[in-house]
Each structure stands twice: as structure tokens, then as C-alpha cells.
Design a protein around this motif. Structure first.
Motif, mmCIF file in Angstrom:
data_model
loop_
_atom_site.group_PDB
_atom_site.id
_atom_site.type_symbol
_atom_site.label_atom_id
_atom_site.label_comp_id
_atom_site.label_asym_id
_atom_site.label_seq_id
_atom_site.Cartn_x
_atom_site.Cartn_y
_atom_site.Cartn_z
ATOM 1 N N TYR B 144 67.750 -58.836 17.544
ATOM 2 C CA TYR B 144 68.482 -58.334 18.694
ATOM 3 C C TYR B 144 69.985 -58.566 18.595
ATOM 4 N N ARG B 145 70.377 -59.815 18.375
ATOM 5 C CA ARG B 145 71.814 -60.100 18.383
ATOM 6 C C ARG B 145 72.557 -59.438 17.219
ATOM 7 N N PRO B 146 72.060 -59.595 15.977
ATOM 8 C CA PRO B 146 72.749 -58.879 14.891
ATOM 9 C C PRO B 146 72.800 -57.368 15.126
ATOM 10 N N LEU B 147 71.732 -56.821 15.690
ATOM 11 C CA LEU B 147 71.696 -55.371 15.895
ATOM 12 C C LEU B 147 72.722 -54.935 16.937
ATOM 13 N N VAL B 148 72.806 -55.705 18.034
ATOM 14 C CA VAL B 148 73.792 -55.370 19.065
ATOM 15 C C VAL B 148 75.195 -55.423 18.481
ATOM 16 N N LEU B 149 75.476 -56.478 17.715
ATOM 17 C CA LEU B 149 76.813 -56.617 17.130
ATOM 18 C C LEU B 149 77.060 -55.524 16.091
ATOM 19 N N GLU B 150 76.039 -55.202 15.311
ATOM 20 C CA GLU B 150 76.166 -54.138 14.303
ATOM 21 C C GLU B 150 76.479 -52.805 14.989
ATOM 22 N N CYS B 151 75.965 -52.638 16.218
ATOM 23 C CA CYS B 151 76.222 -51.396 16.926
ATOM 24 C C CYS B 151 77.630 -51.344 17.501
ATOM 25 N N PHE B 152 78.119 -52.453 18.090
ATOM 26 C CA PHE B 152 79.382 -52.297 18.820
ATOM 27 C C PHE B 152 80.600 -52.818 18.073
ATOM 28 N N ASP B 153 80.405 -53.702 17.071
ATOM 29 C CA ASP B 153 81.567 -54.142 16.295
ATOM 30 C C ASP B 153 81.137 -54.476 14.867
ATOM 31 N N PRO B 154 80.785 -53.469 14.070
ATOM 32 C CA PRO B 154 80.208 -53.735 12.742
ATOM 33 C C PRO B 154 81.152 -54.496 11.812
ATOM 34 N N SER B 155 82.467 -54.265 11.932
ATOM 35 C CA SER B 155 83.353 -54.938 10.978
ATOM 36 C C SER B 155 83.403 -56.434 11.266
ATOM 37 N N TYR B 156 83.272 -56.805 12.546
ATOM 38 C CA TYR B 156 83.240 -58.231 12.863
ATOM 39 C C TYR B 156 81.978 -58.882 12.299
ATOM 40 N N LEU B 157 80.850 -58.188 12.431
ATOM 41 C CA LEU B 157 79.602 -58.741 11.909
ATOM 42 C C LEU B 157 79.697 -58.936 10.394
ATOM 43 N N ARG B 158 80.277 -57.929 9.699
ATOM 44 C CA ARG B 158 80.433 -58.066 8.246
ATOM 45 C C ARG B 158 81.296 -59.272 7.920
ATOM 46 N N GLY B 159 82.291 -59.558 8.782
ATOM 47 C CA GLY B 159 83.186 -60.677 8.524
ATOM 48 C C GLY B 159 82.527 -62.034 8.690
ATOM 49 N N VAL B 160 81.636 -62.164 9.688
ATOM 50 C CA VAL B 160 81.111 -63.501 9.973
ATOM 51 C C VAL B 160 79.748 -63.760 9.366
ATOM 52 N N SER B 161 79.074 -62.738 8.877
ATOM 53 C CA SER B 161 77.688 -63.000 8.534
ATOM 54 C C SER B 161 77.187 -62.037 7.474
ATOM 55 N N ARG B 162 76.155 -62.452 6.768
ATOM 56 C CA ARG B 162 75.557 -61.567 5.774
ATOM 57 C C ARG B 162 74.417 -60.746 6.383
ATOM 58 N N LEU B 163 74.254 -60.841 7.685
ATOM 59 C CA LEU B 163 73.104 -60.178 8.309
ATOM 60 C C LEU B 163 73.341 -58.699 8.560
ATOM 61 N N SER B 164 74.577 -58.238 8.335
ATOM 62 C CA SER B 164 74.862 -56.839 8.648
ATOM 63 C C SER B 164 73.911 -55.870 7.946
ATOM 64 N N PRO B 165 73.715 -55.989 6.621
ATOM 65 C CA PRO B 165 72.746 -55.074 5.988
ATOM 66 C C PRO B 165 71.329 -55.288 6.497
ATOM 67 N N VAL B 166 70.971 -56.539 6.803
ATOM 68 C CA VAL B 166 69.616 -56.796 7.315
ATOM 69 C C VAL B 166 69.403 -56.033 8.611
ATOM 70 N N ALA B 167 70.414 -56.125 9.507
ATOM 71 C CA ALA B 167 70.284 -55.438 10.789
ATOM 72 C C ALA B 167 70.232 -53.926 10.578
ATOM 73 N N HIS B 168 71.102 -53.418 9.705
ATOM 74 C CA HIS B 168 71.206 -51.977 9.495
ATOM 75 C C HIS B 168 69.915 -51.407 8.893
ATOM 76 N N TYR B 169 69.519 -51.971 7.753
ATOM 77 C CA TYR B 169 68.324 -51.449 7.086
ATOM 78 C C TYR B 169 67.052 -51.747 7.883
ATOM 79 N N GLY B 170 67.010 -52.959 8.468
ATOM 80 C CA GLY B 170 65.841 -53.303 9.267
ATOM 81 C C GLY B 170 65.644 -52.310 10.396
ATOM 82 N N PHE B 171 66.749 -51.941 11.023
ATOM 83 C CA PHE B 171 66.672 -50.987 12.119
ATOM 84 C C PHE B 171 66.180 -49.628 11.618
ATOM 85 N N LEU B 172 66.694 -49.177 10.474
ATOM 86 C CA LEU B 172 66.269 -47.882 9.934
ATOM 87 C C LEU B 172 64.761 -47.888 9.643
#
Lengths: 255, 274
Positions: B144-172
């Protein structure tokens, strides 16, 4: 003048950055000590944003290298053009709380003391009372205050701010500069891209004047001279499609 | 009928939250594209094993995941945006699907594939739908949290965490799974309806994400019940009836909700002093 490695936050060695082989920053040498408060100045297209993006690893050097004495996760970056989707239904509190990501992680909950910390930070940037507003209802200045609140909670060693006061009124700018000076007093290293020369002179001890290459780097009064500013302005901003391959010797350019 | 109702509840719980995130990511049409991408997999499954649930499901999931992953990879690593890369891959997939179907040279029960058969759900399909819903709810709770952040501020998520691809691909992947489960009940064309229509209606009413999610699920289940009843009494196919009910809920919201066409006029309150 060689400083001990441990006192340096960033070292540049012949760093050349650019797009499609055309350099945006040429043969950059130099070092930024820990705890420095450096303004990065220069005309549009001087390579200021390119430099910050390189430091967070978003574009690769065409030549040369830089060394960071700060771990990647201790760097906070405030991009010039925010990618924040303000139509997304998120409250100010939630957005600011994301600054705690490194301590809370993607899955953990916020403890009571962390909630209080978020509230205190929101108060510190002057957004009290707006915690539950959706971020889409904030003004430009308020949104920038919220982004700074998030930066405070990120608690990083190295802060890279790309034009943080773009389209921000002077009162908000003064409040945010006070935050930057706080960070400086706490010993953090700060690089901020700014256009307001008067504010640079007043608040920033050091300045890096860029115009595709380093025009000058050092104490602000020595860097921002009329002659050097004129030189920076004179550097052409157009890319020469047929520019020859650069053969400048790396050692010539040391600052 | 009872099976159909259970199937609708499961779909509402699983597919609708996914639909809301699709909507908020401005990827509503992506569901449509993905549902086409599933076709060649299902067709291959049909070619190899006939009209078997397992083969067509596995085929559909594999084809959908391949397309979603390829599109996600292209979007993250090239200059093409997600919509362009997805359009390219789903069209290739759809073309391949039609080619495969025509290879067989015989008309399979196309109506079944296109419009599903919620009233004819057998135990296996129901278990499959329920399983996918359970998986989706667990995955959403976790992401939930990575996905919400990936939706509204993806560049911040990429900056603080490696979960961005997990959230993106997991969601797909979740999108693909839920489309496949929707396709058993409602058919490939209608599966997207139960994802997007309730989500769009809820977006018009609610301001908070959690309220939006709850409302969307409620609307989806309500449409399921109304659709099933009208299908039973008026003897029309259930899938379109359900999606049409959701469509009516959307139209009503469009006219009455605060975020709708007349919301600014309907909910006009005197403004405050500060």
C-alpha cells in the motif's frame, strides 16, 4: 591545496557531464568540504541541474568521475520540477510523513512519537492547521514548505536543492532560508542552485559559478565579481552540432 | 445464482481497488489494453488443451505478465512513457492472439471468452477468483504505502528506497491477475468495467483514499447484485448487466456527486472567513 579525504563530502576529478556527447559541464575539478553551504550559480543552461542529477546518479559522466563520502541513502534531493501529482488524494500529513521512510520503511507503522515528530515538523514550516488538507489544495509556497518539511524529516547529511525558491514569494523564501541555515549550523553539507545573487551574497559562504565549465569556485565575495559574472553570461548556450571532439588535457583545468 | 453472487463479491473486493489505483495513475485505459494482451495466452491454452479452465487461465496470466513486464521495463528504462510502450506490446499481443485463433480455423465459443458466464461459474472458476482476490488483498495491504508513493511522487520513492520497481511491477502483475479472474466471470471485454466504473464513481464522491476504496468496493458489489437480479428476471446476459449497472451508478455519481458535473453548484456553502 590537498585536504584530508575525511573532511571532504564530494570530490570532482575532471568530471564532464552532458547529453548526446555534447558537454553540459566540462572538466570539473574541485572538492566540497563537509559542512559547506555552497550556492551553485550561473545562467540557464550552465549545467547546474545536470551536476546535481549526476550526484544522485541520474545521469552518467561522459568523462571523469566524482567521489562521494556520503552514502547514497544519506543524500536528499529536491528536484526543480517536482513530479508530485497534486491531484492524488493524499493529505499534507501523509506527504510529510513520507520523510520518515528510511526509519519506518515501506511497511512499518508510525509510532506515537513519530506522529508527534511529523506534527512538530509541520508546525516548524508554518503549515499548522493544514495537516488534513489534500495536497492539491495547497498554494505553490505551501507545497514547497511541505516539501521542506519532508526534507527535515529525511535527516540527511548531504542536501541537493535545485532552485528551491523558484516562483516562491520573498516571505516564504526567507522562512525556507532560515531552515537551510539551521541545517548548515547542524553541520550538514548543502548544495543549492540559486539565481538570486543578492541572497547568495547574504547567506551563502561559498559559491560555485558555472557556465558549462567552472568560472570560479570559492568564497562568495571572490566568486561573484562583475568580471566573472560577465564571463559566465558570455558563454554561449547553443549546442554546436558539429563541435569537434574535445582534446583538452584534464590537468590544465584544475581549480 | 449463489455462486454468481459470491463471484461478484470476490471480484468487487479484489479487482475494484486495483481499478482505483489504475484510475489514480491515469492508466484507466491500460486495463482495456491489458485485457486484449491476455488473448493470445488464452488462445494458446485453448489450442493446446481445448476449452479447459486451467490452460486458458495459465496462458492468459503468462501472456499478460509478459506484456506488462515488457511495457514496465520499456517505460522505466527508455524515453517512451508507459502508455506508448503498453500500446505497442498489447497490439503485438492482440495480433498474435488473432493469428493463433485463426490457425485453428474453427470458431471457438468466442462469446464465452468475450462476455464470460458469471451464472455458469463452476466451483473451480469460483475458487480461482476467490484465490486471486485473497492474493490481491494481501499484496495490496503489503504494497500500500510504496504503491501510493509510486503513484503520487515516483521520483521521491526512487530516491529513498529500492521498492519502486517492486511497487510498479507488483502492481502490474496484480492488474493482470485480476483481469484474468474478471475474464472468467464477465469476459475479456467486460472485465475492465468492474474495475474502472466503480472506481470512477467513488473518486467523484470521496476525498480520502481509504474512503474511496471502501466506496468503490461497495458500488462494485451493489452493481453485481443489481446486475445479477436483472439478468435473472429479464433473461439478459449477466456480465453486461453487471457492468451496465455499474455504469448507471457512475452516471448518477456524475450528476450528483461533489466532484461531478454539477457538484460545485449542488454543494455550495457560504465561504468561511479564513
Amino acid at each position: 591545496m590537498k585536504q584530508a579525504e575525511t573532511t571532504l563530502a564530494i570530490q570532482f576529478r575532471n568530471l564532464t557531464l552532458g547529453y548526446d556527447r555534447h558537454p553540459a559541464v566540462h572538466h570539473l575539478h574541485g572538492a566540497i568540504p563537509r559542512g559547506a553551504l555552497v550556492a551553485v550559480a550561473g545562467p540557464n543552461g550552465a549545467g547546474k541541474s545536470t551536476l546535481l542529477k549526476a550526484l544522485i546518479g541520474e545521469n552518467r559522466p561522459l568523462q571523469g568521475e566524482f567521489r562521494l563520502a556520503v552514502a547514497h541513502e544519506r543524500i536528499a534531493y529536491l528536484p526543480q520540477q517536482s513530479e508530485i501529482d497534486t491531484s492524488f488524494p493524499v493529505s499534507v500529513f501523509d506527504m510529510v510523513a513520507m520523510g520518515l521512510w528510511r526509519r519506518v520503511g515501506g511497511f512499518g507503522g508510525l509510532s506515537r512519537s513519530q506522529r508527534d515528530e511529523v506534527k512538530a515538523t509541520i508546525e516548524q514550516v508554518g503549515l499548522t492547521g493544514l495537516e488534513h488538507r489534500p495536497i492539491g489544495t495547497l498554494s505553490g509556497g505551501q507545497l514547497q514548505r511541505a516539501r521542506f518539511a519532508r526534507l527535515i524529516l529525511q535527516d540527511c547529511e548531504l542536501l541537493l536543492l535545485d532552485e528551491p525558491f523558484n516562483a516562491i514569494d520573498s516571505r516564504t523564501t526567507d522562512d525556507l532560508i532560515a531552515l537551510i541555515l539551521d541545517w548548515h549550523a547542524q553541520g550538514r553539507t548543502i548544495l543549492a542552485v540559486l539565481h538570486d545573487l543578492e541572497r547568495i551574497r547574504r547567506y551563502f559562504p561559498d559559491c560555485l559559478l558555472l557556465a558549462r565549465e567552472v568560472i570560479a569556485y570559492g568564497p562568495t565575495p571572490e566568486v561573484l565579481t562583475a568580471e566573472r559574472l560577465a564571463r559566465a553570461r558570455a558563454v554561449t548556450e547553443t549546442f554546436d552540432e558539429d563541435a569537434p571532439v574535445c582534446h583538452r588535457h584534464p590537468e590544465q583545468e584544475a581549480v | 445464482m449463489r455462486r454468481a453472487l459470491a463471484g461478484c463479491l470476490a471480484l468487487a473486493l479484489g479487482a475494484t481497488p486495483i481499478g482505483l489505483f489504475l484510475l489514480l495513475r491515469r492508466m484507466s485505459l491500460m486495463g482495456d489494453a491489458m485485457s486484449h494482451a491476455i488473448l493470445p495466452g488464452a488462445a494458446l491454452g485453448y489450442l493446446a488443451f481445448g476449452l479447459s479452465l486451467g490452460a486458458m487461465t495459465v496462458g492468459g496470466i503468462v501472456a499478460g505478465v509478459v506484456v506488462a513486464m515488457a511495457a514496465g521495463l520499456v517505460a522505466r528504462s527508455s524515453i517512451l512513457k508507459e502508455d506508448a510502450s503498453l500500446a505497442a506490446f498489447y497490439l503485438m499481443s492482440l495480433a498474435a492472439g488473432v493469428l493463433i485463433v485463426s490457425l485453428r480455423g474453427r470458431n471457438l465459443d468466442l462469446l464465452h471468452v468475450l462476455f464470460g458466464s458469471v451464472l455458469g461459474l463452476d466451483d473451480n472458476s469460483l475458487l480461482l477468483i476467490a484465490g486471486i482476490t485473497t492474493l490481491t488483498l494481501f499484496a495490496l495491504a503489503l504494497l500500500y504505502r510504496p504503491l501510493v508513493l509510486e503513484c503520487f511522487d515516483p521520483s521521491y520513492l526512487r530516491g529513498v528506497s529500492r521498492l519502486s520497481p517492486v511497487a510498479h511491477y507488483g502492481f502490474l502483475i496484480l492488474v493482470v491477475l485480476n483481469l484474468v479472474s474478471g475474464f472468467h466471470a464477465l469476459g475479456t471485454l467486460m472485465a475492465v468495467g468492474i474495475m474502472i466504473l466503480p472506481a470512477a464513481s467513488a473518486r467523484l464522491w470521496a476525498r480520502r483514499l481509504t474512503a474511496m476504496l471502501a466506496l468503490a468496493v461497495a458500488i462494485a458489489f451493489g452493481s453485481g447484485v443489481v446486475g445479477l437480479l436483472s439478468s435473472f428476471h429479464a433473461d439478459v446476459p449477466a456480465g453486461p448487466a453487471i457492468v451496465f449497472s455499474a455504469g448507471i451508478a457512475y452516471l448518477v455519481s456524475l450528476f450528483l456527486a461533489p466532484g461531478g458535473l454539477f457538484g460545485a453548484r449542488l454543494y455550495r456553502l457560504p465561504h468561511l472567513e479564513s
